[in-house]
Design a protein around this motif. Structure first.
Motif, PDB file in Angstrom:
ATOM      1  N   LEU A   1      -9.685   1.515  13.848  1.00 22.19           N
ATOM      2  CA  LEU A   1     -10.223   2.841  14.162  1.00 22.19           C
ATOM      3  C   LEU A   1      -9.113   3.787  14.596  1.00 22.19           C
ATOM      4  N   GLY A   2      -8.183   3.280  15.410  1.00 26.84           N
ATOM      5  CA  GLY A   2      -7.059   4.099  15.846  1.00 26.84           C
ATOM      6  C   GLY A   2      -6.192   4.548  14.686  1.00 26.84           C
ATOM      7  N   GLY A   3      -5.927   3.636  13.729  1.00 32.13           N
ATOM      8  CA  GLY A   3      -5.115   3.986  12.562  1.00 32.13           C
ATOM      9  C   GLY A   3      -5.814   4.971  11.649  1.00 32.13           C
ATOM     10  N   ILE A   4      -7.105   4.754  11.421  1.00 30.96           N
ATOM     11  CA  ILE A   4      -7.884   5.651  10.548  1.00 30.96           C
ATOM     12  C   ILE A   4      -7.962   7.048  11.155  1.00 30.96           C
ATOM     13  N   TRP A   5      -8.254   7.102  12.442  1.00 27.38           N
ATOM     14  CA  TRP A   5      -8.367   8.382  13.146  1.00 27.38           C
ATOM     15  C   TRP A   5      -7.037   9.131  13.105  1.00 27.38           C
ATOM     16  N   ALA A   6      -5.954   8.390  13.325  1.00 27.08           N
ATOM     17  CA  ALA A   6      -4.631   9.022  13.298  1.00 27.08           C
ATOM     18  C   ALA A   6      -4.296   9.569  11.921  1.00 27.08           C
TER      19      ALA A   6
ATOM     20  N   LYS B   1      -0.903  13.540  15.590  1.00 26.58           N
ATOM     21  CA  LYS B   1      -0.923  12.101  15.838  1.00 26.58           C
ATOM     22  C   LYS B   1      -0.401  11.775  17.244  1.00 26.58           C
ATOM     23  N   GLY B   2       0.632  12.497  17.657  1.00 19.47           N
ATOM     24  CA  GLY B   2       1.202  12.268  18.983  1.00 19.47           C
ATOM     25  C   GLY B   2       0.218  12.601  20.094  1.00 19.47           C
ATOM     26  N   LYS B   3      -0.507  13.697  19.952  1.00 16.79           N
ATOM     27  CA  LYS B   3      -1.495  14.089  20.965  1.00 16.79           C
ATOM     28  C   LYS B   3      -2.625  13.064  21.047  1.00 16.79           C
ATOM     29  N   LEU B   4      -3.059  12.573  19.895  1.00 20.33           N
ATOM     30  CA  LEU B   4      -4.093  11.541  19.889  1.00 20.33           C
ATOM     31  C   LEU B   4      -3.613  10.300  20.639  1.00 20.33           C
ATOM     32  N   LEU B   5      -2.393   9.870  20.366  1.00 13.98           N
ATOM     33  CA  LEU B   5      -1.845   8.684  21.022  1.00 13.98           C
ATOM     34  C   LEU B   5      -1.790   8.876  22.534  1.00 13.98           C
ATOM     35  N   ALA B   6      -1.403  10.066  22.975  1.00 13.91           N
ATOM     36  CA  ALA B   6      -1.329  10.349  24.417  1.00 13.91           C
ATOM     37  C   ALA B   6      -2.701  10.212  25.077  1.00 13.91           C
ATOM     38  N   VAL B   7      -3.721  10.737  24.433  1.00 12.40           N
ATOM     39  CA  VAL B   7      -5.081  10.659  24.985  1.00 12.40           C
ATOM     40  C   VAL B   7      -5.551   9.208  25.067  1.00 12.40           C
ATOM     41  N   LEU B   8      -5.291   8.442  24.019  1.00 11.99           N
ATOM     42  CA  LEU B   8      -5.730   7.042  23.984  1.00 11.99           C
ATOM     43  C   LEU B   8      -5.073   6.226  25.103  1.00 11.99           C
TER      44      LEU B   8
ATOM     45  N   PHE C   1       0.819  -1.210   0.000  1.00 11.46           N
ATOM     46  CA  PHE C   1       0.000   0.000   0.000  1.00 11.46           C
ATOM     47  C   PHE C   1       0.856   1.263   0.000  1.00 11.46           C
ATOM     48  N   ALA C   2       0.312   2.298  -0.616  1.00 14.34           N
ATOM     49  CA  ALA C   2       0.993   3.586  -0.722  1.00 14.34           C
ATOM     50  C   ALA C   2       0.985   4.302   0.633  1.00 14.34           C
ATOM     51  N   PRO C   3       1.906   5.266   0.838  1.00 16.54           N
ATOM     52  CA  PRO C   3       2.032   5.946   2.135  1.00 16.54           C
ATOM     53  C   PRO C   3       0.762   6.605   2.650  1.00 16.54           C
ATOM     54  N   ASN C   4      -0.089   7.123   1.752  1.00 16.80           N
ATOM     55  CA  ASN C   4      -1.279   7.837   2.214  1.00 16.80           C
ATOM     56  C   ASN C   4      -2.293   6.930   2.927  1.00 16.80           C
ATOM     57  N   ILE C   5      -2.195   5.617   2.668  1.00 15.89           N
ATOM     58  CA  ILE C   5      -3.145   4.676   3.262  1.00 15.89           C
ATOM     59  C   ILE C   5      -2.434   3.626   4.113  1.00 15.89           C
ATOM     60  N   LYS C   6      -1.112   3.746   4.207  1.00 10.51           N
ATOM     61  CA  LYS C   6      -0.302   2.743   4.899  1.00 10.51           C
ATOM     62  C   LYS C   6      -0.713   2.564   6.358  1.00 10.51           C
ATOM     63  N   GLY C   7      -0.947   3.673   7.068  1.00  9.73           N
ATOM     64  CA  GLY C   7      -1.314   3.582   8.481  1.00  9.73           C
ATOM     65  C   GLY C   7      -2.627   2.850   8.675  1.00  9.73           C
ATOM     66  N   THR C   8      -3.596   3.160   7.826  1.00 12.26           N
ATOM     67  CA  THR C   8      -4.897   2.505   7.915  1.00 12.26           C
ATOM     68  C   THR C   8      -4.792   1.024   7.563  1.00 12.26           C
TER      69      THR C   8
ATOM     70  N   TYR D   1       1.287   2.695  15.155  1.00 13.94           N
ATOM     71  CA  TYR D   1       1.872   2.303  13.862  1.00 13.94           C
ATOM     72  C   TYR D   1       1.391   3.162  12.700  1.00 13.94           C
ATOM     73  N   ALA D   2       0.514   4.119  12.976  1.00  6.75           N
ATOM     74  CA  ALA D   2       0.201   5.145  11.984  1.00  6.75           C
ATOM     75  C   ALA D   2       1.217   6.286  12.088  1.00  6.75           C
ATOM     76  N   LEU D   3       1.924   6.322  13.214  1.00  3.57           N
ATOM     77  CA  LEU D   3       2.928   7.356  13.472  1.00  3.57           C
ATOM     78  C   LEU D   3       4.343   6.850  13.202  1.00  3.57           C
ATOM     79  N   THR D   4       4.610   5.605  13.565  1.00  2.00           N
ATOM     80  CA  THR D   4       5.955   5.024  13.501  1.00  2.00           C
ATOM     81  C   THR D   4       6.650   5.144  12.140  1.00  2.00           C
ATOM     82  N   PRO D   5       5.989   4.839  11.001  1.00  2.00           N
ATOM     83  CA  PRO D   5       6.703   4.874   9.716  1.00  2.00           C
ATOM     84  C   PRO D   5       7.206   6.251   9.313  1.00  2.00           C
TER      85      PRO D   5
END
Length: 431
Positions: A289-294, A306-313, A137-144, A352-356
């Protein structure tokens, strides 16, 4: 339309093309790996009685089940690069089926411990799953795509907890003793691993353009990975710590949930497996859901968002864990489990939506360190759950507080070195 390029969209209802066929076989294979990896977990009340295991010995088997994965992940990542994910996954499945079949020969704590250690190698399947999905998959959809594949695969942990006690009960119904039944039950996951190996080898490809041996991989050569650049990057270690709390807790809970419900709420092994399975079943949507939201937040606010979302979760995961630890009734325990499970699994996907995007020249190395962090977390939590001085409820509470600390750490970490740098720019670098 068929193409030999990575897909820029994810249509989960499609099975056409090598990319979508590989996607579905990859998450399905990862799903089956959980039957081998955690097939023993829901049967532990019976196994504990059969082998006469102490709480400390049970804890050691939990540690063994996740610790072997740490080393295996480092080797598997390199094999994916050099040998290809198709052959690597096939070999891992065949190798792992051996101890899954043979664990039934255990009649002592020592042999059971060694077999659980060997079975733990299956956990490296996550690396291949994420690697192979990323290639397709391409980068724009990789996280999802990674979040959906990982989440549906992790769903296997829940279904395993539900089905293995049923398989066990069916074997007992045929006239076998409980000591014989748990051993015979493990033939099922061993066979599933071999079937998955056949499917993987026959129906997937290493890349959209074909297998490594069939294409010119000279084009894929990039700059030599800079190990020190990754090691010195605080963001990598912050993510590894956070992943140790979310994914580390996931694999720990898969291992101890049945025992916790049996010991603390007096339910039988079958009901305990169903309740533990509910935890894992939420992967059908929560990690995705976490990947899509991120991904959506990342397009507007970059890595910082993305980092702030991860902190809240992770913070809400911690609060849910503390409530779960203090639950005095079964309904309250179930409600709080669902709460922390939802945000834990979303945190897995968001990670893993942030890591790459942390280091585009060393994606594999960053992903490996973060992934290993999850298993190290599971291993360290095992020491809490084996302690004779702590109840399982105490251990859950301590992990809850650790999650709140991890959330604070993620919140103060500046993931984007240039706050104006958006995800679109990073996608261009990855493409």
């Amino acid at each position: 339309m068929k193409t030999n390029q990575p897909l820029s969209s994810l249509n989960v209802l499609s099975f056409s093309g090598v990319q979508m066929r590989t996607f579905h076989i990859t998450w399905f294979t990862f799903f089956m790996c959980f039957f081998g990896w955690f097939g023993l977990a829901p049967l532990m009340p019976t196994i504990r009685e059969d082998l006469g295991l102490t709480k400390a010995q049970v804890g050691n088997t939990l540690i063994a089940a996740v610790s072997a994965t740490i080393i295996a992940r480092l080797l598997i990542g390199r094999l994916c690069d050099t040998w290809g994910p198709r052959k690597t996954y096939t070999a891992l499945l065949v190798f792992s089926a051996i101890p899954v079949y043979l664990v039934g020969l255990s009649h002592s704590y020592e042999t059971f411990l060694l077999f659980r250690l060997a079975i733990g190698v299956i956990g490296a399947s996550f690396v291949i799953t994420q690697y192979h999905t990323s290639v397709m998959f391409a980068p724009n959809i990789k996280g999802t795509a990674n979040a959906v594949a990982g989440g549906w695969g992790n769903l296997g942990g829940g279904i395993t907890n539900m089905l293995m006690p049923v398989i066990f009960a069916g074997i007992v119904g045929l006239g076998y003793t409980k000591g014989e039944a748990w051993r015979l039950a493990m033939i099922v996951p061993g066979t599933l691993l071999l079937i998955s190996a056949l499917l993987y080898y026959k129906f997937t490809k290493d890349t959209p353009a074909g297998n490594y041996e069939d294409i010119n991989r000279e084009v894929a050569k990039k700059e030599k990975p800079n190990t020190m650049e990754v090691v010195k990057d605080w963001r990598v270690w912050a993510l590894a710590f956070s992943y140790s709390i979310c994914f580390g807790m996931e694999i720990t809970f898969d291992n101890v949930a049945a025992l916790h419900f049996v010991d603390n709420f007096g339910v039988d092994q079958k009901l305990a497996g169903l309740l533990a399975g509910l935890f894992g079943f939420m992967n059908i949507f929560a990690r995705a859901l976490g990947g899509i939201w991120a991904d959506k937040i990342g397009k507007k606010s970059g890595l910082s968002g993305k980092g702030k979302l991860l902190a809240v979760l992770i913070a809400i995961e911690g609060i849910g864990l503390i409530f779960f630890a203090g639950s005095t009734s079964l309904p309250l325990a179930i409600a709080s489990m669902v709460l922390f499970a939802l945000f834990l699994k979303m945190a897995n996907g968001a990670t893993y939506a942030l890591t790459p995007f942390i280091n585009t020249k060393n994606v594999g190395m960053v992903a490996g360190i973060v992934g290993a962090g999850g298993n190290i977390g599971g291993m360290l939590m095992g020491f809490l759950f084996k302690s004779e001085n702590l109840t399982y409820a105490d251990a859950f509470e301590y992990v809850g507080y650790a999650a709140i600390v991890a959330a604070a750490l993620i919140l103060v970490t500046k993931f984007s070195k240039n706050e104006k740098l958006k995800i679109e720019t990073l996608e261009e670098e990855l493409a």
